[in-house]
Scaffold this active site. Structure first.
Site, PDB file in Angstrom:
ATOM      1  N   VAL A  12       0.829  -1.216   0.000  1.00  0.00           N
ATOM      2  CA  VAL A  12       0.000   0.000   0.000  1.00  0.00           C
ATOM      3  C   VAL A  12       0.866   1.270   0.000  1.00  0.00           C
ATOM      4  O   VAL A  12       0.642   2.194  -0.789  1.00  0.00           O
ATOM      5  CB  VAL A  12      -0.982  -0.012   1.195  1.00  0.00           C
ATOM      6  CG1 VAL A  12      -1.761   1.295   1.266  1.00  0.00           C
ATOM      7  CG2 VAL A  12      -1.935  -1.197   1.081  1.00  0.00           C
ATOM      8  N   LYS A  71      -7.503  -1.406   8.841  1.00  0.00           N
ATOM      9  CA  LYS A  71      -8.850  -1.707   9.361  1.00  0.00           C
ATOM     10  C   LYS A  71      -8.809  -2.330  10.740  1.00  0.00           C
ATOM     11  O   LYS A  71      -9.705  -2.116  11.551  1.00  0.00           O
ATOM     12  CB  LYS A  71      -9.639  -2.560   8.359  1.00  0.00           C
ATOM     13  CG  LYS A  71      -9.222  -3.977   8.118  1.00  0.00           C
ATOM     14  CD  LYS A  71      -8.018  -4.266   7.327  1.00  0.00           C
ATOM     15  CE  LYS A  71      -7.847  -3.886   5.916  1.00  0.00           C
ATOM     16  NZ  LYS A  71      -7.147  -4.921   5.123  1.00  0.00           N
ATOM     17  N   GLU A 122     -11.093   5.634   4.134  1.00  0.00           N
ATOM     18  CA  GLU A 122     -11.893   4.994   3.071  1.00  0.00           C
ATOM     19  C   GLU A 122     -11.296   3.668   2.623  1.00  0.00           C
ATOM     20  O   GLU A 122     -12.016   2.689   2.384  1.00  0.00           O
ATOM     21  CB  GLU A 122     -11.983   5.961   1.872  1.00  0.00           C
ATOM     22  CG  GLU A 122     -12.845   5.496   0.737  1.00  0.00           C
ATOM     23  CD  GLU A 122     -14.335   5.440   1.087  1.00  0.00           C
ATOM     24  OE1 GLU A 122     -14.819   4.308   1.260  1.00  0.00           O
ATOM     25  OE2 GLU A 122     -14.978   6.494   1.189  1.00  0.00           O
ATOM     26  N   VAL A 135     -12.030  -0.077   4.180  1.00  0.00           N
ATOM     27  CA  VAL A 135     -13.190  -0.933   3.859  1.00  0.00           C
ATOM     28  C   VAL A 135     -13.325  -1.020   2.343  1.00  0.00           C
ATOM     29  O   VAL A 135     -13.621  -0.023   1.670  1.00  0.00           O
ATOM     30  CB  VAL A 135     -14.499  -0.362   4.454  1.00  0.00           C
ATOM     31  CG1 VAL A 135     -15.664  -1.307   4.166  1.00  0.00           C
ATOM     32  CG2 VAL A 135     -14.364  -0.115   5.945  1.00  0.00           C
ATOM     33  N   ILE A 166     -13.545   0.918  -3.463  1.00  0.00           N
ATOM     34  CA  ILE A 166     -14.983   1.241  -3.503  1.00  0.00           C
ATOM     35  C   ILE A 166     -15.280   2.358  -2.496  1.00  0.00           C
ATOM     36  O   ILE A 166     -14.989   2.210  -1.309  1.00  0.00           O
ATOM     37  CB  ILE A 166     -15.843   0.002  -3.149  1.00  0.00           C
ATOM     38  CG1 ILE A 166     -15.561  -1.150  -4.117  1.00  0.00           C
ATOM     39  CG2 ILE A 166     -17.320   0.352  -3.149  1.00  0.00           C
ATOM     40  CD1 ILE A 166     -16.317  -2.434  -3.790  1.00  0.00           C
ATOM     41  N   GLU A 195      -2.807 -10.380   3.340  1.00  0.00           N
ATOM     42  CA  GLU A 195      -1.936  -9.781   4.346  1.00  0.00           C
ATOM     43  C   GLU A 195      -0.684 -10.661   4.469  1.00  0.00           C
ATOM     44  O   GLU A 195      -0.716 -11.841   4.113  1.00  0.00           O
ATOM     45  CB  GLU A 195      -2.642  -9.736   5.702  1.00  0.00           C
ATOM     46  CG  GLU A 195      -4.035  -9.129   5.673  1.00  0.00           C
ATOM     47  CD  GLU A 195      -4.073  -7.615   5.556  1.00  0.00           C
ATOM     48  OE1 GLU A 195      -3.362  -6.938   6.305  1.00  0.00           O
ATOM     49  OE2 GLU A 195      -4.826  -7.109   4.693  1.00  0.00           O
ATOM     50  N   LYS A 207     -13.830  -4.848   8.933  1.00  0.00           N
ATOM     51  CA  LYS A 207     -14.407  -3.886   7.984  1.00  0.00           C
ATOM     52  C   LYS A 207     -15.885  -3.629   8.290  1.00  0.00           C
ATOM     53  O   LYS A 207     -16.347  -2.487   8.252  1.00  0.00           O
ATOM     54  CB  LYS A 207     -14.222  -4.397   6.552  1.00  0.00           C
ATOM     55  CG  LYS A 207     -12.752  -4.366   6.119  1.00  0.00           C
ATOM     56  CD  LYS A 207     -12.527  -5.141   4.832  1.00  0.00           C
ATOM     57  CE  LYS A 207     -11.080  -5.024   4.368  1.00  0.00           C
ATOM     58  NZ  LYS A 207     -10.734  -5.950   3.282  1.00  0.00           N
ATOM     59  N   GLY A 243      -5.165  -4.562  -3.288  1.00  0.00           N
ATOM     60  CA  GLY A 243      -4.119  -4.289  -4.282  1.00  0.00           C
ATOM     61  C   GLY A 243      -3.598  -2.869  -4.124  1.00  0.00           C
ATOM     62  O   GLY A 243      -4.267  -1.996  -3.569  1.00  0.00           O
TER      63      GLY A 243
HETATM   64  N1  LIG Z   1      -2.718  -4.893   0.559  1.00  0.00           N
HETATM   65  C1  LIG Z   1      -3.935  -4.418   0.332  1.00  0.00           C
HETATM   66  O1  LIG Z   1      -4.518  -4.634  -0.734  1.00  0.00           O
HETATM   67  C2  LIG Z   1      -4.624  -3.594   1.372  1.00  0.00           C
HETATM   68  C3  LIG Z   1      -4.100  -3.408   2.619  1.00  0.00           C
HETATM   69  N2  LIG Z   1      -4.744  -2.641   3.548  1.00  0.00           N
HETATM   70  C4  LIG Z   1      -4.137  -2.398   4.862  1.00  0.00           C
HETATM   71  O2  LIG Z   1      -2.996  -1.556   4.667  1.00  0.00           O
HETATM   72  C5  LIG Z   1      -1.995  -1.867   5.646  1.00  0.00           C
HETATM   73  C6  LIG Z   1      -0.684  -2.207   4.922  1.00  0.00           C
HETATM   74  O3  LIG Z   1      -0.887  -3.353   4.114  1.00  0.00           O
HETATM   75  P1  LIG Z   1       0.232  -3.830   3.069  1.00  0.00           P
HETATM   76  O4  LIG Z   1       0.871  -2.663   2.430  1.00  0.00           O
HETATM   77  O5  LIG Z   1      -0.435  -4.842   2.232  1.00  0.00           O
HETATM   78  O6  LIG Z   1       1.258  -4.544   4.043  1.00  0.00           O
HETATM   79  P2  LIG Z   1       2.781  -4.928   3.721  1.00  0.00           P
HETATM   80  O7  LIG Z   1       3.094  -6.084   4.608  1.00  0.00           O
HETATM   81  O8  LIG Z   1       3.012  -5.051   2.273  1.00  0.00           O
HETATM   82  O9  LIG Z   1       3.595  -3.642   4.219  1.00  0.00           O
HETATM   83  C7  LIG Z   1       3.639  -3.271   5.551  1.00  0.00           C
HETATM   84  C8  LIG Z   1       4.623  -2.119   5.687  1.00  0.00           C
HETATM   85  O10 LIG Z   1       4.578  -1.661   7.032  1.00  0.00           O
HETATM   86  C9  LIG Z   1       5.925  -1.490   7.484  1.00  0.00           C
HETATM   87  N3  LIG Z   1       5.910  -1.665   8.930  1.00  0.00           N
HETATM   88  C10 LIG Z   1       5.485  -2.743   9.630  1.00  0.00           C
HETATM   89  N4  LIG Z   1       5.630  -2.497  10.958  1.00  0.00           N
HETATM   90  C11 LIG Z   1       6.159  -1.266  11.063  1.00  0.00           C
HETATM   91  C12 LIG Z   1       6.570  -0.457  12.142  1.00  0.00           C
HETATM   92  N5  LIG Z   1       6.439  -0.875  13.392  1.00  0.00           N
HETATM   93  N6  LIG Z   1       7.062   0.772  11.894  1.00  0.00           N
HETATM   94  C13 LIG Z   1       7.189   1.202  10.626  1.00  0.00           C
HETATM   95  N7  LIG Z   1       6.845   0.481   9.533  1.00  0.00           N
HETATM   96  C14 LIG Z   1       6.341  -0.730   9.765  1.00  0.00           C
HETATM   97  C15 LIG Z   1       6.716  -2.532   6.774  1.00  0.00           C
HETATM   98  O11 LIG Z   1       8.060  -2.121   6.789  1.00  0.00           O
HETATM   99  P3  LIG Z   1       9.236  -2.932   6.037  1.00  0.00           P
HETATM  100  O12 LIG Z   1       8.986  -2.675   4.578  1.00  0.00           O
HETATM  101  O13 LIG Z   1      10.472  -2.310   6.546  1.00  0.00           O
HETATM  102  O14 LIG Z   1       9.033  -4.366   6.417  1.00  0.00           O
HETATM  103  C16 LIG Z   1       6.068  -2.484   5.386  1.00  0.00           C
HETATM  104  O15 LIG Z   1       6.659  -1.473   4.615  1.00  0.00           O
HETATM  105  C17 LIG Z   1      -2.579  -3.006   6.485  1.00  0.00           C
HETATM  106  O16 LIG Z   1      -3.174  -2.470   7.632  1.00  0.00           O
HETATM  107  C18 LIG Z   1      -3.607  -3.629   5.560  1.00  0.00           C
HETATM  108  O17 LIG Z   1      -4.630  -4.291   6.258  1.00  0.00           O
HETATM  109  C19 LIG Z   1      -5.944  -2.026   3.268  1.00  0.00           C
HETATM  110  C20 LIG Z   1      -6.519  -2.163   2.038  1.00  0.00           C
HETATM  111  C21 LIG Z   1      -5.929  -3.000   1.011  1.00  0.00           C
HETATM  112  N1  LIG Z   2      -6.107  -8.471   2.673  1.00  0.00           N
HETATM  113  C1  LIG Z   2      -7.181  -7.594   2.358  1.00  0.00           C
HETATM  114  C2  LIG Z   2      -6.642  -6.355   1.724  1.00  0.00           C
HETATM  115  C3  LIG Z   2      -7.631  -5.281   1.638  1.00  0.00           C
HETATM  116  O1  LIG Z   2      -8.234  -4.843   2.592  1.00  0.00           O
HETATM  117  C4  LIG Z   2      -8.140  -8.278   1.387  1.00  0.00           C
HETATM  118  O2  LIG Z   2      -7.771  -9.303   0.837  1.00  0.00           O
HETATM  119  O3  LIG Z   2      -9.268  -7.769   1.222  1.00  0.00           O
END
Ligand SMILES: NC(=O)C1=CN([C@@H]2O[C@H](COP(=O)(O)OP(=O)(O)OC[C@H]3O[C@@H](n4cnc5c(N)ncnc54)[C@H](OP(=O)(O)O)[C@@H]3O)[C@@H](O)[C@H]2O)C=CC1
Ligand SMILES: N[C@@H](CC=O)C(=O)O
Length: 401
Positions: free
Chosen positions: A14, A104, A128, A131, A135, A189, A204, A301
Site C-alpha cells: 500500500v 482496518k 476509506e 473498507v 470502492i 496480508e 471492515k 491491491g
Molecule cells: N494490501 C492491500 O490490498 C490492502 C491493505 N490494507 C491495509 O494496509 C496496511 C498495509 O498493508 P500492506 O501494504 O499490504 O502490508 P505490507 O506487509 O506489504 O507492508 C507493511 C509495511 O509496514 C511497514 N511496517 C510494519 N511495521 C512497522 C513499524 N512498526 N514501523 C514502521 N513500519 C512498519 C513494513 O516495513 P518494512 O517494509 O520495513 O518491512 C512495510 O513497509 C494493512 O493495515 C492492511 O490491512 C488495506 C486495504 C488494502
Molecule cells: N487483505 C485484504 C486487503 C484489503 O483490505 C483483502 O484481501 O481484502
C-alpha cells in the site's frame, strides 16, 4: 503555491502504491489541491531494504524523525495491526496532523478513540481504504445516503477470500495455490490468517457499524467464520445446483443494537454478488428511501487502495462531516431465512429438507437457531445461508436434479 507536506508510515504494497500514485497523478492532484505536494519522509521497519524513492525523501526506522519535522500536514498510515500504529497516530494527531489510514484492524479496535482525539485536536481522520479498498463506500454513506435510514449493508469485503473462492470455482487449483497467488498479487496480508478466517471482513463491517449506527455489537455475539472450511467439493456441488459460495459480511439494525454476521453464504444467480469474481469486493446498501444500491470494484491491491487514500487526501481539504448516525426502529428484521445444507444426514429431525441433488445438498427454511440445533445431531452437515431469490418453480426444478 503553498506546499503540502506529507509523510508515509509503511512502504509495503500500500505504501509504495501511494508513493507511486502521487508521483503518477502529481499534476492533477496539485491542481485540485491548489498546493504543491512534498513527500518529506517515510517510516519503515527494516532499514536495510533498498527502496526506490527520491533522494530528497527521508527514509527512517525512527518515528521521532517524522515527529520532529518542522512542518507535517498529512500522514498516510499503512502498517499492520493495532500497535504501534495507534501510539504513532495519536502522537501525530496531537500535533494537529491529518491522518489517512488503511489499517482496518486498528480502526475496528481504536476508531472511536482516534476519532475523539482527532476532534479534540482539530485534525482530520480518514480511512476509506480500510473498507473495500477502491470502492467509495464510506463516502457514499457519508455524502450520498445521509437522509436515509440504512436498513441493511451486506458485502463481499475480503478480496483474498473472493479471489480464492473464484479460483477454486473456475480452475483446478488447491486452496494453497490460490492463496499463494493472492499473496504474490499483494491482496493477502503478510499473515493471511485474518483474510481466510474472516477477521479482515469482521473488522471492515465493524467500521461500517460504527459509521452508520454509531456503535458496534458485542464482539462475542458476532458470527464470524472464514473460508478456511469451504472445500472445492462444496463449491462444485453448490455450483451444480445453481448456487455460488461467497464470503459475506452483513450488518442490520435491531432493537438491541446492530447485528453482524461474517460467513460463507450460498448465493443464487439472481443475487448481485453471484458474478462478483476475483479480487473484487461488492456492497449492497439498502436505504429506506433509496432502495438497494450495489457497488462493485477492486477490494485489494496497491493502486485501488492508493486510489481511496488519495481521494481521502482530497476530501481533507474539502468540508465533509465525519459520520452518519441513524437510530434503528424497534422492529427486528425477519429471522426466518433460507439455508443450503451440504453433506450427509445421520439423524432425521422434524425439519423439512428439500433434496437439491443426489450428492448431498438440501434446502431448508427456518430460524438459524432451529437449524443449528438440527446440525448438532448431524455433525457431517455444513450450513450456508442463502442470499438471492428462490422461486417456487426453482425449488421444484432443483429437487428433480
Ligand atoms: N494490501 C492491500 O490490498 C490492502 C491493505 N490494507 C491495509 O494496509 C496496511 C498495509 O498493508 P500492506 O501494504 O499490504 O502490508 P505490507 O506487509 O506489504 O507492508 C507493511 C509495511 O509496514 C511497514 N511496517 C510494519 N511495521 C512497522 C513499524 N512498526 N514501523 C514502521 N513500519 C512498519 C513494513 O516495513 P518494512 O517494509 O520495513 O518491512 C512495510 O513497509 C494493512 O493495515 C492492511 O490491512 C488495506 C486495504 C488494502
Ligand atoms: N487483505 C485484504 C486487503 C484489503 O483490505 C483483502 O484481501 O481484502
Amino acid at each position: 503555491m503553498e506546499t503540502l507536506h506529507i509523510a508515509l508510515i509503511g512502504f509495503g504494497t500500500v505504501g509504495k502504491g501511494i508513493y507511486e500514485s502521487i508521483e503518477e497523478q502529481r499534476e492533477q492532484l496539485e491542481s485540485l489541491l491548489g498546493k504543491t505536494i512534498s513527500i518529506d519522509a517515510i517510516l519503515i521497519k527494516d532499514g536495510d531494504i533498498n527502496r526506490e524513492v527520491d533522494n530528497n525523501v527521508l527514509l527512517t526506522t525512527n518515528v521521532e524523525d517524522l515527529l520532529s519535522l518542522p512542518q507535517l500536514d498529512v500522514v498516510f498510515e499503512a502498517i499492520i495491526g493495532v500497535e504501534p500504529a495507534r501510539t504513532y497516530l495519536a502522537k501525530f494527531i496531537e500535533k494537529g496532523c491529518h491522518i489517512v489510514s488503511a489499517n482496518k484492524e486498528l480502526l475496528a479496535h481504536k476508531g472511536k478513540e482516534l476519532r475523539s482525539l482527532a476532534t479534540k485536536y482539530k485534525a482530520g481522520l480518514r480511512y476509506e481504504a480500510a473498507v473495500a479498498a477502491s470502492i467509495p463506500i464510506l463516502s457514499t454513506l457519508r455524502e450520498g445516503l445521509k437522509s436515509n435510514q440504512i436498513q441493511e449493508i451486506s458485502g463481499i469485503l475480503n478480496g483474498t477470500s473472493n479471489f480464492i473462492l473464484s479460483e477454486l470455482q473456475q480452475k483446478e487449483l488447491s486452496f494453497e495455490q490460490a492463496l499463494n497467488e493472492a499473496k504474490e498479487k499483494g491482496y493477502a496480508e503478510a499473515d493471511p490468517t485474518n483474510d481466510i478466517e474472516g477477521w479482515d471482513a469482521f473488522y471492515k463491517i465493524l467500521i461500517l457499524s460504527d459509521l452508520v449506527y454509531g456503535e458496534q455489537p458485542e464482539w462475542d455475539r458476532i458470527i464470524r467464520k472464514g473460508i478456511d472450511e469451504v472445500t472445492s467439493a462444496d463449491i462444485k456441488i453448490a455450483e451444480s445446483i445453481g448456487f455460488r459460495i461467497k464470503h459475506i459480511a452483513s450488518l442490520t439494525p435491531s432493537a438491541d443494537g446492530p447485528v453482524i454476521s461474517v460467513e460463507p453464504v450460498a448465493v443464487t444467480s439472481s443475487h448481485p454478488f453471484f458474478h462478483v469474481a476475483g479480487v473484487n469486493n461488492a456492497l449492497q446498501v439498502t436505504g429506506n428511501l433509496a432502495g438497494s444500491i450495489t457497488l462493485n470494484g477492486p477490494g485489494a491491491g496497491a493502486y485501488p487502495t492508493a486510489s481511496a487514500m488519495i481521494e481521502d487526501l482530497l476530501s481533507l481539504y474539502r468540508n465533509s462531516s465525519e459520520s452518519v448516525f441513524y437510530s434503528p426502529s424497534k422492529e427486528n428484521g425477519a429471522e426466518v431465512a433460507d439455508w443450503l445444507l451440504l453433506g450427509e444426514i445421520s439423524e432425521v429431525m422434524s425439519i423439512e429438507l428439500l433434496p437439491l441433488s443426489e450428492s448431498g445438498a438440501y434446502y431448508a427454511s427456518g430460524r438459524r437457531s432451529d437449524i443449528e440445533t438440527y446440525l448438532e445431531q448431524n455433525p457431517f452437515l455444513k450450513l450456508y445461508p442463502i442470499k438471492g431469490l428462490i422461486k417456487e418453480h426453482d425449488r421444484s426444478n432443483l429437487a428433480l436434479v
